[in-house]
Design a protein around this motif. Structure first.
Motif, short mmCIF file in Angstrom:
data_model
loop_
_atom_site.label_atom_id
_atom_site.label_comp_id
_atom_site.label_asym_id
_atom_site.label_seq_id
_atom_site.Cartn_x
_atom_site.Cartn_y
_atom_site.Cartn_z
N THR A 65 0.83 -1.21 0.00
CA THR A 65 0.00 0.00 0.00
C THR A 65 0.86 1.26 0.00
O THR A 65 2.05 1.23 0.33
CB THR A 65 -0.92 0.03 1.24
OG1 THR A 65 -0.11 0.05 2.42
CG2 THR A 65 -1.84 -1.19 1.27
N SER A 67 1.44 4.98 1.76
CA SER A 67 1.24 5.51 3.10
C SER A 67 1.35 7.02 3.09
O SER A 67 2.25 7.58 2.46
CB SER A 67 2.29 4.91 4.06
OG SER A 67 2.19 5.47 5.34
N ILE A 85 -2.36 7.04 7.02
CA ILE A 85 -3.33 6.27 6.25
C ILE A 85 -2.59 5.37 5.26
O ILE A 85 -1.61 5.81 4.64
CB ILE A 85 -4.30 7.21 5.49
CG1 ILE A 85 -5.12 8.04 6.48
CG2 ILE A 85 -5.24 6.40 4.59
CD1 ILE A 85 -6.01 9.07 5.81
N TRP A 86 -3.05 4.14 5.14
CA TRP A 86 -2.52 3.20 4.15
C TRP A 86 -3.63 2.87 3.16
O TRP A 86 -4.74 2.51 3.56
CB TRP A 86 -2.06 1.91 4.82
CG TRP A 86 -0.90 2.05 5.74
CD1 TRP A 86 0.42 1.85 5.46
CD2 TRP A 86 -0.93 2.39 7.14
NE1 TRP A 86 1.20 2.05 6.56
CE2 TRP A 86 0.40 2.39 7.62
CE3 TRP A 86 -1.97 2.71 8.02
CZ2 TRP A 86 0.72 2.69 8.94
CZ3 TRP A 86 -1.65 3.01 9.34
CH2 TRP A 86 -0.32 2.99 9.79
N ARG A 87 -3.32 2.96 1.85
CA ARG A 87 -4.31 2.67 0.82
C ARG A 87 -3.65 2.04 -0.40
O ARG A 87 -2.46 2.22 -0.63
CB ARG A 87 -5.03 3.95 0.36
CG ARG A 87 -5.99 4.53 1.39
CD ARG A 87 -6.84 5.65 0.78
NE ARG A 87 -7.79 6.18 1.73
CZ ARG A 87 -8.98 5.62 1.99
NH1 ARG A 87 -9.34 4.53 1.34
NH2 ARG A 87 -9.80 6.17 2.86
N THR A 88 -4.47 1.34 -1.19
CA THR A 88 -4.04 0.85 -2.48
C THR A 88 -4.66 1.75 -3.55
O THR A 88 -5.56 2.54 -3.27
CB THR A 88 -4.51 -0.59 -2.72
OG1 THR A 88 -5.95 -0.62 -2.71
CG2 THR A 88 -3.99 -1.53 -1.63
N PRO A 91 -9.78 1.35 -4.98
CA PRO A 91 -10.61 1.75 -3.84
C PRO A 91 -11.29 0.59 -3.12
O PRO A 91 -11.76 0.76 -2.00
CB PRO A 91 -11.63 2.71 -4.45
CG PRO A 91 -11.68 2.35 -5.90
CD PRO A 91 -10.29 1.91 -6.24
N HIS A 95 -7.35 -1.09 3.11
CA HIS A 95 -6.95 0.23 3.56
C HIS A 95 -7.06 0.28 5.09
O HIS A 95 -7.81 -0.49 5.71
CB HIS A 95 -7.74 1.35 2.90
CG HIS A 95 -9.23 1.27 3.03
ND1 HIS A 95 -9.95 1.99 3.96
CD2 HIS A 95 -10.14 0.54 2.34
CE1 HIS A 95 -11.24 1.72 3.84
NE2 HIS A 95 -11.39 0.85 2.86
N SER A 97 -5.84 2.91 8.87
CA SER A 97 -5.36 4.19 9.40
C SER A 97 -5.15 4.08 10.91
O SER A 97 -5.82 3.29 11.57
CB SER A 97 -6.36 5.31 9.09
OG SER A 97 -5.91 6.55 9.59
N TRP A 122 -13.07 9.46 10.36
CA TRP A 122 -12.81 9.14 8.95
C TRP A 122 -14.12 9.28 8.18
O TRP A 122 -14.89 8.32 8.04
CB TRP A 122 -12.26 7.72 8.82
CG TRP A 122 -10.92 7.56 9.45
CD1 TRP A 122 -9.70 7.81 8.88
CD2 TRP A 122 -10.65 7.10 10.79
NE1 TRP A 122 -8.69 7.55 9.78
CE2 TRP A 122 -9.24 7.12 10.95
CE3 TRP A 122 -11.46 6.69 11.85
CZ2 TRP A 122 -8.64 6.73 12.15
CZ3 TRP A 122 -10.85 6.31 13.03
CH2 TRP A 122 -9.45 6.34 13.17
N CYS A 157 -14.48 -4.71 8.21
CA CYS A 157 -13.44 -3.89 8.83
C CYS A 157 -13.44 -4.08 10.34
O CYS A 157 -14.35 -4.70 10.90
CB CYS A 157 -13.67 -2.41 8.53
SG CYS A 157 -14.04 -1.99 6.79
#
Length: 206
Positions: A65, A67, A85-88, A91, A95, A97, A122, A157
Protein backbone atom coordinates in the motif's frame (compact mmCIF):
# COMPACT_ATOMS: atom_id res chain seq x y z
CA UNK A 1 4.35 -12.10 10.17
CA UNK A 2 0.75 -13.22 10.36
CA UNK A 3 -1.06 -13.00 7.01
CA UNK A 4 -4.42 -14.09 8.36
CA UNK A 5 -6.27 -10.81 7.62
CA UNK A 6 -5.76 -11.46 3.89
CA UNK A 7 -7.31 -14.93 3.81
CA UNK A 8 -10.94 -15.07 2.79
CA UNK A 9 -13.23 -16.87 5.20
CA UNK A 10 -14.65 -20.24 4.12
CA UNK A 11 -18.04 -19.89 2.40
CA UNK A 12 -20.09 -21.01 5.40
CA UNK A 13 -18.12 -18.73 7.73
CA UNK A 14 -18.43 -15.78 5.37
CA UNK A 15 -22.21 -16.27 5.34
CA UNK A 16 -22.26 -16.45 9.13
CA UNK A 17 -20.25 -13.22 9.45
CA UNK A 18 -22.44 -11.47 6.89
CA UNK A 19 -25.58 -12.55 8.76
CA UNK A 20 -24.17 -11.40 12.11
CA UNK A 21 -23.16 -8.01 10.78
CA UNK A 22 -26.49 -7.54 9.03
CA UNK A 23 -28.22 -8.10 12.34
CA UNK A 24 -26.18 -5.41 14.07
CA UNK A 25 -27.52 -1.96 14.65
CA UNK A 26 -26.89 0.71 12.05
CA UNK A 27 -25.00 3.86 13.00
CA UNK A 28 -26.13 7.21 11.70
CA UNK A 29 -24.50 9.83 13.90
CA UNK A 30 -25.92 13.29 13.31
CA UNK A 31 -22.60 15.11 13.04
CA UNK A 32 -18.94 14.42 12.52
CA UNK A 33 -16.42 14.81 15.31
CA UNK A 34 -16.98 17.97 17.38
CA UNK A 35 -14.57 20.66 16.27
CA UNK A 36 -13.61 18.79 13.09
CA UNK A 37 -13.91 21.99 11.04
CA UNK A 38 -11.52 23.77 13.43
CA UNK A 39 -8.52 21.58 12.55
CA UNK A 40 -5.80 23.12 10.41
CA UNK A 41 -2.98 21.23 8.70
CA UNK A 42 0.48 22.05 10.08
CA UNK A 43 4.04 20.91 9.42
CA UNK A 44 5.50 18.01 11.37
CA UNK A 45 8.03 20.40 12.93
CA UNK A 46 5.34 22.81 14.20
CA UNK A 47 6.37 24.01 17.71
CA UNK A 48 3.07 22.74 19.13
CA UNK A 49 3.77 19.21 17.88
CA UNK A 50 4.83 16.50 20.36
CA UNK A 51 7.94 14.42 19.59
CA UNK A 52 7.50 12.28 16.45
CA UNK A 53 5.75 8.93 16.77
CA UNK A 54 5.99 6.17 14.17
CA UNK A 55 2.58 4.53 13.70
CA UNK A 56 2.30 1.11 12.10
CA UNK A 57 0.43 -2.17 11.74
CA UNK A 58 2.74 -5.19 11.70
CA UNK A 59 0.74 -6.77 8.87
CA UNK A 60 2.09 -8.10 5.58
CA UNK A 61 -1.25 -7.30 3.97
CA UNK A 62 -0.34 -3.60 4.03
CA UNK A 63 3.13 -3.97 2.48
CA UNK A 64 1.93 -3.10 -1.03
CA UNK A 65 0.00 0.00 0.00
CA UNK A 66 0.87 3.69 -0.21
CA UNK A 67 1.24 5.51 3.10
CA UNK A 68 0.44 9.15 3.87
CA UNK A 69 1.20 11.05 7.09
CA UNK A 70 -0.68 14.21 8.06
CA UNK A 71 -0.53 16.49 11.12
CA UNK A 72 -3.15 19.01 12.24
CA UNK A 73 -3.93 21.34 15.13
CA UNK A 74 -7.24 22.49 16.60
CA UNK A 75 -6.24 25.69 18.41
CA UNK A 76 -9.64 26.26 20.00
CA UNK A 77 -9.59 22.89 21.77
CA UNK A 78 -5.77 22.73 22.08
CA UNK A 79 -5.61 19.38 20.28
CA UNK A 80 -2.76 18.10 18.12
CA UNK A 81 -3.42 15.18 15.77
CA UNK A 82 -0.98 12.94 13.92
CA UNK A 83 -2.59 10.56 11.38
CA UNK A 84 -1.27 7.91 9.00
CA UNK A 85 -3.33 6.27 6.25
CA UNK A 86 -2.52 3.20 4.15
CA UNK A 87 -4.31 2.67 0.82
CA UNK A 88 -4.04 0.85 -2.48
CA UNK A 89 -4.76 2.40 -5.89
CA UNK A 90 -7.87 0.19 -6.02
CA UNK A 91 -10.61 1.75 -3.84
CA UNK A 92 -11.98 -1.74 -3.13
CA UNK A 93 -8.61 -2.92 -1.82
CA UNK A 94 -7.22 -3.07 1.70
CA UNK A 95 -6.95 0.23 3.56
CA UNK A 96 -6.21 1.26 7.15
CA UNK A 97 -5.36 4.19 9.40
CA UNK A 98 -4.01 5.04 12.84
CA UNK A 99 -4.22 8.43 14.53
CA UNK A 100 -3.01 9.92 17.80
CA UNK A 101 -4.56 12.95 19.48
CA UNK A 102 -3.07 14.84 22.44
CA UNK A 103 -3.37 18.28 24.03
CA UNK A 104 -0.99 21.02 22.98
CA UNK A 105 -1.21 22.38 26.54
CA UNK A 106 -0.11 19.10 28.15
CA UNK A 107 -3.49 18.37 29.77
CA UNK A 108 -5.44 15.13 29.69
CA UNK A 109 -7.61 14.39 26.67
CA UNK A 110 -11.15 13.03 26.66
CA UNK A 111 -12.93 11.05 23.99
CA UNK A 112 -16.28 9.28 23.40
CA UNK A 113 -16.78 6.16 25.46
CA UNK A 114 -18.27 4.14 22.59
CA UNK A 115 -15.68 3.11 20.02
CA UNK A 116 -18.36 3.36 17.31
CA UNK A 117 -18.16 7.14 17.52
CA UNK A 118 -14.50 7.04 16.48
CA UNK A 119 -15.66 6.31 12.93
CA UNK A 120 -16.52 10.01 12.56
CA UNK A 121 -12.77 10.63 12.47
CA UNK A 122 -12.81 9.14 8.95
CA UNK A 123 -15.72 10.73 7.03
CA UNK A 124 -15.29 8.37 4.06
CA UNK A 125 -16.19 5.47 6.37
CA UNK A 126 -18.81 7.34 8.38
CA UNK A 127 -20.78 8.32 5.27
CA UNK A 128 -21.14 4.65 4.31
CA UNK A 129 -23.50 4.10 7.27
CA UNK A 130 -21.52 1.32 8.93
CA UNK A 131 -23.16 -1.66 10.65
CA UNK A 132 -21.29 -2.68 13.81
CA UNK A 133 -20.85 -6.01 15.58
CA UNK A 134 -20.43 -6.49 19.33
CA UNK A 135 -17.96 -4.50 21.44
CA UNK A 136 -14.78 -6.42 22.33
CA UNK A 137 -12.24 -5.55 25.02
CA UNK A 138 -8.72 -6.86 24.54
CA UNK A 139 -5.07 -5.89 24.97
CA UNK A 140 -2.24 -5.11 22.58
CA UNK A 141 1.33 -3.87 23.01
CA UNK A 142 -0.01 -0.44 24.06
CA UNK A 143 -2.40 -1.72 26.74
CA UNK A 144 -6.19 -2.19 27.04
CA UNK A 145 -8.10 -1.61 23.80
CA UNK A 146 -11.75 -1.66 22.71
CA UNK A 147 -12.81 -2.60 19.21
CA UNK A 148 -15.75 -3.56 17.02
CA UNK A 149 -15.92 -5.25 13.66
CA UNK A 150 -18.13 -3.50 11.13
CA UNK A 151 -19.26 -3.56 7.51
CA UNK A 152 -19.10 -0.45 5.32
CA UNK A 153 -19.48 -0.20 1.57
CA UNK A 154 -19.13 -3.94 1.03
CA UNK A 155 -15.93 -4.23 3.07
CA UNK A 156 -15.48 -5.98 6.41
CA UNK A 157 -13.44 -3.89 8.83
CA UNK A 158 -12.41 -3.43 12.45
CA UNK A 159 -12.36 -0.13 14.38
CA UNK A 160 -10.43 0.34 17.62
CA UNK A 161 -9.76 2.98 20.26
CA UNK A 162 -7.63 3.21 23.40
CA UNK A 163 -6.27 5.79 25.81
CA UNK A 164 -2.62 6.02 26.87
CA UNK A 165 -1.41 7.61 30.07
CA UNK A 166 0.04 7.00 33.53
CA UNK A 167 -3.29 5.57 34.73
CA UNK A 168 -6.83 4.95 33.37
CA UNK A 169 -8.06 8.28 34.75
CA UNK A 170 -5.23 10.31 33.23
CA UNK A 171 -5.30 9.75 29.47
CA UNK A 172 -2.66 11.83 27.72
CA UNK A 173 -3.03 10.35 24.23
CA UNK A 174 -6.05 9.03 22.38
CA UNK A 175 -5.19 6.33 19.84
CA UNK A 176 -7.77 5.21 17.28
CA UNK A 177 -7.66 3.38 14.00
CA UNK A 178 -9.27 0.98 11.58
CA UNK A 179 -8.43 -1.77 9.12
CA UNK A 180 -10.62 -2.82 6.16
CA UNK A 181 -10.09 -6.05 4.24
CA UNK A 182 -10.50 -5.96 0.44
CA UNK A 183 -14.01 -6.31 -0.93
CA UNK A 184 -14.87 -10.01 -1.05
CA UNK A 185 -12.44 -11.00 1.72
CA UNK A 186 -13.58 -12.12 5.14
CA UNK A 187 -12.55 -10.64 8.48
CA UNK A 188 -13.27 -13.15 11.22
CA UNK A 189 -13.17 -12.47 14.93
CA UNK A 190 -9.71 -14.05 15.09
CA UNK A 191 -8.45 -12.00 12.17
CA UNK A 192 -9.76 -8.79 13.78
CA UNK A 193 -7.88 -9.69 16.96
CA UNK A 194 -4.72 -10.19 14.87
CA UNK A 195 -5.12 -6.68 13.45
CA UNK A 196 -5.59 -5.11 16.90
CA UNK A 197 -2.51 -6.82 18.26
CA UNK A 198 -0.49 -5.66 15.24
CA UNK A 199 -0.77 -1.97 16.22
CA UNK A 200 2.61 -0.42 17.01
CA UNK A 201 3.71 3.05 18.14
CA UNK A 202 7.38 3.97 18.32
CA UNK A 203 8.09 7.32 19.99
CA UNK A 204 11.16 9.21 18.77
CA UNK A 205 13.21 11.86 20.52
CA UNK A 206 13.30 15.37 19.08
Amino acid sequence: MNKSPRRAAPPFLALLVAFALAACEQVGLEALSPGEHLFQTVDEDDPRAPPPTVMQFDLETLEGTSSLLSTRVNEDDAVFERRRIWRTADPTGVHASILIQSRTNGRVISYPGDVREAITLWPDLYLKNAAFAALIQSRNALGPVFYRRFEAGGQLCVLFQQGLGPNPNEVMRRVAGYYCAPVGDGLTAGQAETVIRAVRLVDRDE
